[in-house]
Design a protein around this motif. Sequence first.
Motif, PDB file in Angstrom:
ATOM      1  N   ASP A 211      19.865 -22.271   9.527  1.00  0.00           N
ATOM      2  CA  ASP A 211      19.916 -20.841   9.228  1.00  0.00           C
ATOM      3  C   ASP A 211      20.145 -20.011  10.488  1.00  0.00           C
ATOM      4  OD1 ASP A 211      19.891 -18.696   7.479  1.00  0.00           O
ATOM      5  OD2 ASP A 211      17.720 -18.422   7.576  1.00  0.00           O
ATOM      6  N   GLY A 212      21.035 -20.505  11.352  1.00  0.00           N
ATOM      7  CA  GLY A 212      21.432 -19.754  12.544  1.00  0.00           C
ATOM      8  C   GLY A 212      20.439 -19.773  13.674  1.00  0.00           C
ATOM      9  N   ALA A 213      19.408 -20.608  13.586  1.00  0.00           N
ATOM     10  CA  ALA A 213      18.394 -20.675  14.633  1.00  0.00           C
ATOM     11  C   ALA A 213      18.165 -22.115  15.070  1.00  0.00           C
ATOM     12  CB  ALA A 213      17.081 -20.067  14.149  1.00  0.00           C
ATOM     13  N   LEU A 214      17.669 -22.272  16.291  1.00  0.00           N
ATOM     14  CA  LEU A 214      17.252 -23.574  16.781  1.00  0.00           C
ATOM     15  C   LEU A 214      15.836 -23.846  16.277  1.00  0.00           C
ATOM     16  CD1 LEU A 214      17.670 -26.012  18.781  1.00  0.00           C
ATOM     17  CD2 LEU A 214      16.443 -24.611  20.454  1.00  0.00           C
ATOM     18  N   ILE A 215      15.624 -25.034  15.726  1.00  0.00           N
ATOM     19  CA  ILE A 215      14.298 -25.435  15.259  1.00  0.00           C
ATOM     20  C   ILE A 215      13.771 -26.510  16.209  1.00  0.00           C
ATOM     21  CG2 ILE A 215      12.931 -26.260  13.339  1.00  0.00           C
ATOM     22  CD1 ILE A 215      14.441 -23.641  12.771  1.00  0.00           C
ATOM     23  N   VAL A 216      12.542 -26.306  16.680  1.00  0.00           N
ATOM     24  CA  VAL A 216      11.905 -27.235  17.614  1.00  0.00           C
ATOM     25  C   VAL A 216      10.670 -27.818  16.940  1.00  0.00           C
ATOM     26  CG1 VAL A 216      10.857 -27.481  19.895  1.00  0.00           C
ATOM     27  CG2 VAL A 216      12.729 -25.850  19.551  1.00  0.00           C
ATOM     28  N   GLY A 282      12.101 -21.234   2.895  1.00  0.00           N
ATOM     29  CA  GLY A 282      12.532 -19.922   3.361  1.00  0.00           C
ATOM     30  C   GLY A 282      11.367 -18.968   3.472  1.00  0.00           C
ATOM     31  N   SER A 283      10.318 -19.259   2.706  1.00  0.00           N
ATOM     32  CA  SER A 283       9.113 -18.423   2.759  1.00  0.00           C
ATOM     33  C   SER A 283       7.846 -19.254   2.922  1.00  0.00           C
ATOM     34  CB  SER A 283       9.003 -17.579   1.493  1.00  0.00           C
ATOM     35  OG  SER A 283       8.957 -18.401   0.330  1.00  0.00           O
ATOM     36  N   GLY A 284       7.948 -20.573   2.731  1.00  0.00           N
ATOM     37  CA  GLY A 284       6.785 -21.436   2.865  1.00  0.00           C
ATOM     38  C   GLY A 284       7.181 -22.891   2.816  1.00  0.00           C
ATOM     39  N   TRP A 285       6.197 -23.763   3.015  1.00  0.00           N
ATOM     40  CA  TRP A 285       6.429 -25.195   3.005  1.00  0.00           C
ATOM     41  C   TRP A 285       6.079 -25.783   1.644  1.00  0.00           C
ATOM     42  CZ3 TRP A 285       9.061 -27.499   6.773  1.00  0.00           C
ATOM     43  CH2 TRP A 285       9.127 -26.861   8.005  1.00  0.00           C
TER      44      TRP A 285
END
Length: 398
Positions: A211-216, A282-285
């Motif tokens: 979604d356009g971001a880096l996830i770490v 998108g809003s939770g796991w």
Amino acid sequence: MSVFGRSTPGRGLAVLALAAICLWSVAPHRPGFAAERSAHGPERVAGPDDARMAAAPGLYAGGTFTRAGGTAVDRLAAWNGTAWSRLGAASSAGPDGSVTALAVYDGDLIAGGSFLTAGGIRVNGIARWDGTAWSPLTGSSGTGVMTTALDYVDALTVFDGDLIVGGQFLRAGGVTVNHVARWDGTEWWPLTGPNGTGVDVPSVWDLAVHDGALIVGGGFGQAGGTAANGIARWTGGAWTTLGTGFNGDVLALAVFDGALVATGGFTQAGGVAANYVAEWTGSGWAALGAGLNAEGRALTVFGAALVVGGTFTGAGGSAANYVARWDGTGWSALGGGTEDIVLAVAVHSGRLVAGGFFLRAGGVVANHVAGWDGTGWSALGGGAAAGTDAGVYALRTV
């Protein structure tokens, strides 16, 4: 798979054990984990003015092995669908320590791990192979990321045209970065937000783009000075969280059917019960069915399914030996699976490829790496030329 890539108490014991046996003059053979994650986002493509060589197409495997397909190699080898080969001529030495992460950047293969040299050149934990020779990633203030014997690279991906590097290291190219850094092709840079730089614990186990971001993902409690609990997103100028995170380490990340999926050593995600694997809505796991009965350590997408490798022997409440598939509604085994831990998964020439500590897959002698065609397992190479002579920790298709 990494002895570091596990829950925090186990990782601490592993670090002490490694410290007792490693020497600075020789990079430690760290049983690491990394995996091919096909959904980690687009990679930069070499431009039309780039006339140099590039890594040859094929499947690349990294680990601690020194033979692949019966051929002498240096902890890294290439599989062309028929045979294994070393990278370069016999006189061109590869990494001098374990290879635990692989990626492609500007057409070159990037290898990361716990090695000091590659091709006889000082590289400090990370190096690039252009199809002909090894070279370091050197900025104006220094080279690579290893400044102590315990430093290593465990995760690589490409985000917004930069190579992103994660692991256990405080500095990259002499710049303070705190366990995650970016390389723009010329210089090293930290991932900094308004409240801080990098993460607070030396445990970045995987990286992805969603979604356009880096996830770490890792075992940290803060990212950029913000409470994060094992997972955080970086947008280029700020760190943010994904809910309340996890109650254990995130060991692998992938994107499946548009959703971010995490696996690792947790049993809760965002306060919701989730047995070792979960997806971000998108809003939770949310849990993926009944999940796994032990840690997941590698993820990739194969066909219309998500494939997980790890230490588990059950998925969705049924037997699944160290590798399983999730089709969006339920879990299933891949034949008889493997006889030991799967640390890396990738897709090559229409087959799923798994690497790890196992000697057999589906009852077939495979020696640490095997292919699944949708109906059965097979070795990569035949007879004495099958597989490698030690563990495979990273796989990457070029």
